[in-house]
Scaffold this active site. Structure first.
Site, PDB file in Angstrom:
ATOM      1  N   ARG A 262       0.636  -0.915   0.164  1.00 33.90           N
ATOM      2  CA  ARG A 262       0.086  -0.003   0.294  1.00 33.90           C
ATOM      3  C   ARG A 262       0.775   1.386   0.314  1.00 33.90           C
ATOM      4  NH1 ARG A 262      -4.969  -1.364   3.872  1.00 33.90           N
ATOM      5  NH2 ARG A 262      -5.410  -3.803   3.182  1.00 33.90           N
ATOM      6  N   ARG A 277       1.888   0.706  10.710  1.00 36.15           N
ATOM      7  CA  ARG A 277       1.422   1.008   9.175  1.00 36.15           C
ATOM      8  C   ARG A 277       2.601   1.978   7.931  1.00 36.15           C
ATOM      9  NH1 ARG A 277      -3.234   3.890   7.955  1.00 36.15           N
ATOM     10  NH2 ARG A 277      -3.341   4.575  10.197  1.00 36.15           N
ATOM     11  N   GLU A 349      -7.089  -1.051  14.978  1.00 37.71           N
ATOM     12  CA  GLU A 349      -7.138  -1.709  15.144  1.00 37.71           C
ATOM     13  C   GLU A 349      -6.522  -2.917  14.298  1.00 37.71           C
ATOM     14  OE1 GLU A 349      -8.420  -1.945   9.876  1.00 37.71           O
ATOM     15  OE2 GLU A 349      -8.165   0.035  10.557  1.00 37.71           O
ATOM     16  N   SER A 352     -10.188  -6.130  10.405  1.00 36.25           N
ATOM     17  CA  SER A 352     -11.845  -5.108   9.536  1.00 36.25           C
ATOM     18  C   SER A 352     -12.902  -6.169   9.066  1.00 36.25           C
ATOM     19  CB  SER A 352     -11.898  -4.358   8.476  1.00 36.25           C
ATOM     20  OG  SER A 352     -11.116  -3.040   9.407  1.00 36.25           O
ATOM     21  N   ARG A 391       0.650  -6.316  12.512  1.00 38.01           N
ATOM     22  CA  ARG A 391       0.156  -5.485  14.073  1.00 38.01           C
ATOM     23  C   ARG A 391       0.322  -7.369  14.505  1.00 38.01           C
ATOM     24  NH1 ARG A 391      -4.330  -0.843  12.072  1.00 38.01           N
ATOM     25  NH2 ARG A 391      -2.016  -0.383  10.470  1.00 38.01           N
TER      26      ARG A 391
END
Length: 426
Positions: A262, A277, A349, A352, A391
């Site tokens: 990403r 991130r 987070e 999701s 994560r």
């Protein structure tokens, strides 16, 4: 992708759904293009009908020896042919304009999604586990990893730039162990079928799951025009593209462990230190393909499958139902799992889980044949993280840290770590 017929039938409901996402009404603009398309298609159909009729009339004129009539009809046929040829090009142009307009409009939230402008409007559903208490100031994962000598951001920056990391020794093995455990858990306990999938995909695949055209700047593209996947959702969901499935075979439950890439174009200044991130990270993805009647129940099941990994690792977390202003582009409803990070003194987070309805299926033309054999219907698609590997490692380092700087390995992972119980400084 939205169904223009549904918008035509109830434009107010469509605009109301967009308003809940904080967007301006667009139904009138869409229906204007739709009306132009339908009017043009009708003219084409009338021209084609007249061409067929004129062809018969020419034959009759030739039989009766009426050459003047035949020549006049042939001239008319020529102009009709020209109109149809140009008209078909115009029809394609109108179709492309309508498709392009629809392609950048997000999905409509379900009725029971809470309204809100941003993450402050999210609603906590439940919590699991108790955050650990320390008799010292808990460290963040990057401080732990660097102290252990097994996490190197500087070396990664020399090779690739910012937002990359190099893991060494037991931390590299821990990354592999976490992924292997997740795959074994999701396949053996939760019934997902493991896949090995392409990490590079074409435009159609990215369009099918909604990354294109709206989010091109968040993606990495190869020199030959392919895209590096931002998540295995793209590869897994597109397995049913341009397919007609049998209802008896649904739901399909698919999983894959892949690297994800990403650009993080909109994340300037956020989580610049550490592994939260990054441009490259690993994830075990969950995808379900269901009938419309199954999809809501499947969302709860998928969320539970993601939760079960955190429970097995004994990591405290909470489940949040995202509000309309914080949901992803293709989602109709999303649950976020947020794991407790002692070093940040916050929940962050880690997964999701979203139900997309037929939004992606329309873009992919993915259908199923109902058991009664009457026609076909669009499938519903769901996706979720089961979980993000990096994560999860962050959460393990912070929740299992010890005062002497070592890290206790969760019991569930010890068989994958050669029986080791701790990671210590070498």
């Amino acid at each position: 992708m939205h169904d223009i017929k549904a918008i035509r039938d109830n434009p107010a409901a469509f605009d109301s759904g967009l308003a809940r996402r904080g967007l301006e009404p667009v139904a009138s603009q869409l229906l204007k293009i739709d009306a132009e398309r339908r009017d043009h298609v009708q003219k084409l159909q009338d021209a084609q009908a007249r061409r067929n009729a004129a062809s018969k009339e020419i034959g009759e004129a030739m039989k009766t020896g009426d050459k003047a009539r035949a020549e006049a009809l042939k001239a008319e046929m020529g102009s009709i042919k020209d109109f149809i040829a140009s008209g078909e090009a115009i029809e394609r142009d109108i179709d492309q304009r309508l498709t392009a307009a629809l392609a950048v409009i997000p999905n409509i939230p379900l009725d029971d999604v809470p309204d809100g402008k941003d993450e402050t409007g999210n609603v906590e559903v439940r919590r699991w586990g108790v955050p650990p208490v320390y008799n010292y100031e808990p460290r963040q994962h990057f401080d732990i990893g660097e102290w252990l000598g097994l996490m190197d951001f500087e070396a990664a920056a020399k090779i690739a730039g910012a937002r990359f990391v190099i893991l060494k020794g037991q931390l590299a093995r821990l990354e592999r162990a976490v992924a292997q455990f997740m795959l074994d858990h999701q396949t053996g306990v939760n019934g997902y079928t493991e896949h090995y999938v392409p990490y590079m995909v074409n435009d159609a695949a990215m369009y099918g799951t909604g990354q294109l055209p709206k989010f091109a700047e968040d993606l990495f593209r190869t020199t030959d025009g392919r895209w590096l996947i931002p998540t295995a959702e793209v590869s897994l969901t597109n397995l049913v593209r341009e397919s007609i499935l049998e209802e008896k075979d649904l739901p399909l439950r698919l999983t894959a462990y892949t690297p994800c890439f990403r650009a993080e174009a909109g994340a300037a200044g956020r989580d610049t230190r550490g592994m939260i991130r990054q441009h490259q990270f690993s994830k075990v993805e969950l995808v379900s393909i269901t009938t419309p009647e199954q999809s809501r129940e499947e969302l709860e099941r998928m969320t539970g499958a993601a939760e079960s990994v955190l429970q097995a690792l004994k990591l405290p977390y909470r489940v949040m139902r995202l509000c309309t202003g914080d949901m992803g582009f293709g989602s109709r409803m999303t649950y976020d799992l947020e794991v407790w990070l002692p070093g940040q003194n916050a929940y962050r987070e880690i997964s999701s889980c979203s139900v997309c309805g037929d939004f992606q299926a329309r873009r992919m033309d993915a259908r199923f044949k109902p058991a009664d054999g009457k026609g076909t219907r669009y499938v519903h698609t769901l996706n979720g993280s089961g979980l993000a590997v990096g994560r999860t490692m962050v959460a393990i380092l912070e929740n299992y840290q010890n005062a002497d700087g070592s890290v206790t390995i969760p019991e569930a992972l010890r068989p994958y770590m050669g029986g080791a119980e701790q990671i210590t400084r070498g």
